[in-house]
Design an enzyme around this catalytic site. Structure first.
Site, mmCIF file in Angstrom:
data_model
loop_
_atom_site.group_PDB
_atom_site.id
_atom_site.type_symbol
_atom_site.label_atom_id
_atom_site.label_comp_id
_atom_site.label_asym_id
_atom_site.label_seq_id
_atom_site.Cartn_x
_atom_site.Cartn_y
_atom_site.Cartn_z
ATOM 1 N N GLY A 306 0.813 -1.204 0.000
ATOM 2 C CA GLY A 306 0.000 0.000 0.000
ATOM 3 C C GLY A 306 0.851 1.260 0.000
ATOM 4 C CB SER A 307 0.110 4.654 1.249
ATOM 5 O OG SER A 307 -1.089 4.806 0.511
ATOM 6 C CB ALA A 308 4.372 1.559 3.468
#
Length: 586
Positions: A306-308
């Site tokens: 995801g956004s990591a």
């Protein structure tokens, strides 16, 4: 017609010469065996009359970096019988059944088996072994042995692993460092007659075992304990399937903590958790349940980050010069790529924002735009350069590899989704190691647990890590720019719940929906590091399928904040990195 005397004389000569040849050949053979093969046949004769019993070597301990023992040994006994020395089989069987709690059928089968020595039971406590020995029954042997013992029970169970009945490492570090820990077995040598009965007047000789070396690992038991307690707490509060917390040094890859709850009991590793009805399972089902219980999701499992992953996208974009911090973007709440609408987490959109603000807002349209600017080939080569397409090389068996599209299969839509951390999978350890390498000045690290081994008397210390050339994967300038942006994410952006009073913290939140989409199952995570300008410690918290609120910034960031609030002062206090040097504060 009568044969002549010369004929008989010739016949006698031939027979005499044949006898001489045969005698000479036999004499030569005897001389060869006695002179040239004497040692060989002496050894065979010795083997025939010599019985050997193995003496287990004491397995090396596993200790944390501060010398706290995480895996130790308990002295136990191995009970065996020697068939030819048994005088009263029924008495032997009755005694062993009574003292060892074994069925008569099992014991009788082993006692009556015709063999040089037959093991009845191992890992018998010393008191029971001494009681059996004191009976003095012929044919029973009580040998010294050791059993693995884990004083902290379930602490770092999926990192340490355990041993089997023969004290051989089965999982994790116990398996990986078997050669270091196992040592060399010793022998007890006894002389017997042709029937295999021990010759008492000959005594016995011993070859003493060589103990295994102690293994010191990078875990800090205090940090591990606290991380594990935090993981258990949030797992219970959010009714999550599991929670992982990784803590490591971004400068050299040493892992300070690796919690993956639920953990299991190291002293009883073959018992499933409460609530799982073992009696209703087939052997195959039970083994599958055990494998799942032992599995370390930080290393053995992959997931969509995801956004990591936007940290990695940002690093690649900055390094390749396709974006600057002040570049302006427009977010109406979505972006269309080849007819497919990709939404932002903020449905109404973020409006006009620069790249730093887009990272602080974790804006999908910004990162899709940046990814498309780079193009598939450049993006793929950056991932290759960063080491994402290979395994990290962590010194624990079973590391999973990255699951990524082939380069020629990455079209605009695939590139768009990769840019914000979807449509591919990596392991948590790979994400933590890669981000560590990007923020530490740009040098790729190898995450590891083993530090060094030493003899139990401390006389010899040997590093267990191979020296490898440090590979630069990012410029120092880009690494500094990346750290500055990630500091803003925590200071003023979506990662503000990871802020720790008195310390500079950088980081990134993430919330990803698991496959298949639409099931309402999410993975919440937060990756943080401190101090932001000179990272000394990095932590990654992953919460799988939390119930209720599931956004990473709301449920995972506070976990890392609480972790840092406790371990950063602790690291300062013990002078962790350099003597008299404290972690930088604001």
């Amino acid at each position: 017609m009568e044969l002549s005397k010369p004929f008989h004389r010739k016949k006698i000569v031939v027979i005499f010469l044949a006898c001489i040849l045969i005698f000479s050949g036999l004499s030569a053979r005897v001389a060869y065996l006695m002179v040239f093969r004497a040692a060989h046949y002496s050894e065979l004769a010795l083997d025939l009359h010599q019985r050997e019993r193995k003496i287990k070597a004491k397995r090396g301990r596993i200790l944390d970096r501060n010398g706290i023992v995480l895996a130790d040994n308990q002295p136990v006994c191995t009970i065996s019988v020697i068939h030819n020395q048994i005088r009263d089989p029924n008495a032997v069987i009755a005694l062993l059944c009574s003292k060892l709690g074994m069925s008569e059928e099992t014991v009788r089968k082993r006692v009556e088996k015709v063999s040089s020595i037959e093991k009845i039971k191992s890992n018998v406590d010393l008191e029971t072994g001494e009681e059996i020995y004191r009976t003095g029954l012929d044919g029973i042997k009580v040998d010294e042995d050791y059993k693995r013992y884990y004083p902290y029970e379930n602490l770092a169970s999926k990192v340490i692993g355990f041993t089997g009945g023969d004290n051989q490492g089965i999982l994790a570090l116990e398996s990986r460092y078997e050669e270091v820990l196992s040592g060399q077995e010793g022998l007890i040598l006894e002389m017997t007659d042709a029937r295999g009965v021990r010759l008492l007047d000959e005594g016995e000789s011993r070859v003493e075992p060589v103990d295994g070396k102690d293994l010191y690992i990078s875990l800090d038991a205090n940090i591990q304990l606290y991380a594990q307690q935090l993981a258990e707490q949030v797992c219970l509060e959010k009714e999550a399937e599991s929670v992982s917390i990784l803590v490591l040094r971004p400068d050299n890859g040493e892992i300070l903590a690796m919690a993956d709850v639920p953990e299991y009991q190291l002293n009883d590793p073959f018992t499933l958790p409460e609530g799982q009805q073992e009696q209703l399972m087939t052997e195959k089902e039970k083994q599958e349940a055990l494998n799942k219980m032992w599995r370390n999701a930080c290393i053995n499992d992959t997931y969509e980050p995801g956004s990591a992953f936007k940290v990695i996208t940002a690093a690649a974009a900055l390094e390749n010069g396709v974006v600057r911090e002040e570049d302006s973007f427009q977010c109406p709440g979505y972006i269309v790529v080849e007819g497919r609408k990709i939404r932002c987490a903020k449905v109404r959109g973020h409006g006009t924002e620069n790249f730093v603000q887009g990272t602080m807002n974790s804006c999908n349209p910004v990162f899709v735009t940046v990814g498309l600017r780079m193009g598939a080939d450049t993006f793929y080569q950056s991932m290759k350069q960063f080491g994402l397409l290979n395994r990290t090389g962590i010194d624990v068996p079973g590391e999973a590899g990255t699951i990524m599209h082939a380069q020629d299969q990455i079209g605009p839509v695939e590139l768009a989704t990769i840019s914000f951390g979807q449509s591919f999978q990596i392991t948590p350890i790979q994400l933590a190691a890669t981000v560590s390498s990007l923020i530490n000045g740009g040098t790729r690290i190898t995450p590891h647990l083993g530090l060094y081994c030493e003899k139990t008397d401390g006389s010899e210390r040997i590093s267990v890590q191979k020296e490898t050339e440090q590979k630069r994967i990012l410029s120092e300038e880009t690494s500094a720019r990346l750290r500055s942006i990630l500091f803003q994410v925590v200071e003023n952006g979506g990662g503000k719940n990871g802020k720790v009073e008195g310390y500079q913290v950088g980081g990134k939140t993430a919330t990803s929906e698991t496959l298949p989409r639409g099931t309402g199952r999410y993975i919440s995570s937060f990756l943080g590091f401190a101090p932001a300008d000179d990272p000394k410690v990095l932590a990654l918290c992953i919460i799988r399928n939390p119930q209720g609120v599931y956004y990473g910034g709301l449920v995972a960031a506070p976990v890392v904040r609480e972790l840092f609030e406790n371990i950063l002062p602790y690291l300062d206090e013990i002078g962790y990195y350099e003597k008299n040097e404290t972690i930088n504060r604001n």
